[in-house]
Design an enzyme around this catalytic site. Structure first.
Site, short mmCIF file in Angstrom:
data_model
loop_
_atom_site.label_atom_id
_atom_site.label_comp_id
_atom_site.label_asym_id
_atom_site.label_seq_id
_atom_site.Cartn_x
_atom_site.Cartn_y
_atom_site.Cartn_z
N SER A 283 0.86 -1.19 0.00
CA SER A 283 0.00 0.00 0.00
C SER A 283 0.89 1.24 0.00
O SER A 283 2.03 1.19 0.49
CB SER A 283 -0.89 0.01 1.25
OG SER A 283 -1.54 1.25 1.40
N TYR B 111 -1.30 -1.16 10.44
CA TYR B 111 -1.49 -1.32 9.00
C TYR B 111 -0.22 -0.89 8.25
O TYR B 111 0.25 -1.58 7.33
CB TYR B 111 -2.67 -0.50 8.54
CG TYR B 111 -3.12 -0.77 7.13
CD1 TYR B 111 -4.03 -1.77 6.84
CD2 TYR B 111 -2.64 0.02 6.07
CE1 TYR B 111 -4.46 -2.00 5.53
CE2 TYR B 111 -3.07 -0.21 4.77
CZ TYR B 111 -3.97 -1.22 4.51
OH TYR B 111 -4.39 -1.45 3.21
#
Length: 266
Positions: free
Chosen positions: A152, A165
């Site tokens: 990401s 995350y």
């Protein structure tokens, strides 16, 4: 209920006769990648915890000779072993692995209140990439295969309360270049760091929605629009195919240019 875009056929069929596992492949970015593999002539085993979403993919694709589903928890070694066994039994060999499965939400409990159990759960994409790569590598080595890890842009930039995350996605980028050096030249390993991807129309039928995107949403991107799962699927096909035979150990940012854009508060 909107329809998920159909499989788009690729000229030249760069994945013809190749078999690819896509974890988290029943919806969202994973489904976009799985459909791109099929459109490029490949066969796909989608691995997902959501059995209803997986079965919906197979029904909508109607490609029983080239698509299969295995309910899989990528954080369970036994489940991952069963996935590899089922894939090889069904297709006979394996050329590619896309490690996409993981929690979609970037925001968690503030770190000072986060339990170790939540921290571990939010690292599931990293744990899954380890387990799936570990058990897929023997088959991938035989075929000079490729691994693509879905990271990401949050590996490179952050918002508050997203430490777990970010750690998982940053770990995937580092895992990628380390594994590329360990497994080269037999197996190439790359990662993709998507930015804002609109996945509303790529969910299981009961949760499928038309994306609600404003002009401002699109205008934030130098490319002029929010990303779609097909964008990540196209890049994944390139990295899985011989077209990218000289590329390994790299992270590829697919974000419409957002991480290159300077943003100042008014």
């Amino acid at each position: 209920m909107p329809l998920t875009p159909a499989i788009a056929e690729w000229a030249g069929q760069p994945l013809r006769d190749r078999v690819v596992i896509v974890t988290g492949g029943a919806q969202g970015v994973g489904r976009g990648i799985a459909q791109a593999v099929l459109g490029a002539g490949g066969s796909v085993m989608i691995a997902d915890l959501d059995a209803a979403a997986g079965k919906a993919c197979l029904q909508e694709w109607a490609l029983p000779d080239r698509a299969a589903f295995q309910r899989t928890d990528v954080a369970s070694e036994r489940s991952v072993q069963a996935l590899l066994k089922a894939t090889l039994k069904r297709f006979g060999h394996l050329h590619g692995l896309v490690n996409n499965a993981g929690l979609a939400s970037a925001h968690g409990t503030p770190l000072a209140q986060m339990t170790l159990a939540e921290w571990q759960r939010r690292l599931s994409s990293l744990h899954g990439a380890f387990l799936c790569s570990k058990h897929a590598l023997p088959a991938l080595r035989k075929q000079a295969g490729a691994i693509v890890n879905i990271a990401s842009t949050r590996a490179w930039q952050s918002e508050p309360d997203s430490e777990a995350y970010a750690a998982a996605k940053g770990g995937l980028v580092a895992f990628t270049h380390a594994l590329a050096l360990s497994e080269g030249p037999q197996v190439r390993v790359n990662s993709i760091s998507p930015g804002w991807i609109a996945t509303d129309a790529w969910q299981a039928p009961a949760r499928r929605r038309t994306p609600k995107l404003s002009r401002r949403d699109h205008a934030q991107h130098p490319a002029g629009r929010v990303g779609q799962p097909e964008d990540i699927g196209a890049l994944a096909v390139f990295l899985l195919s011989e077209l990218s035979g000289f590329i390994t150990g790299q992270d590829h940012i697919a974000d419409g240019g957002m991480t290159r854009k300077m943003i100042y508060a008014d």
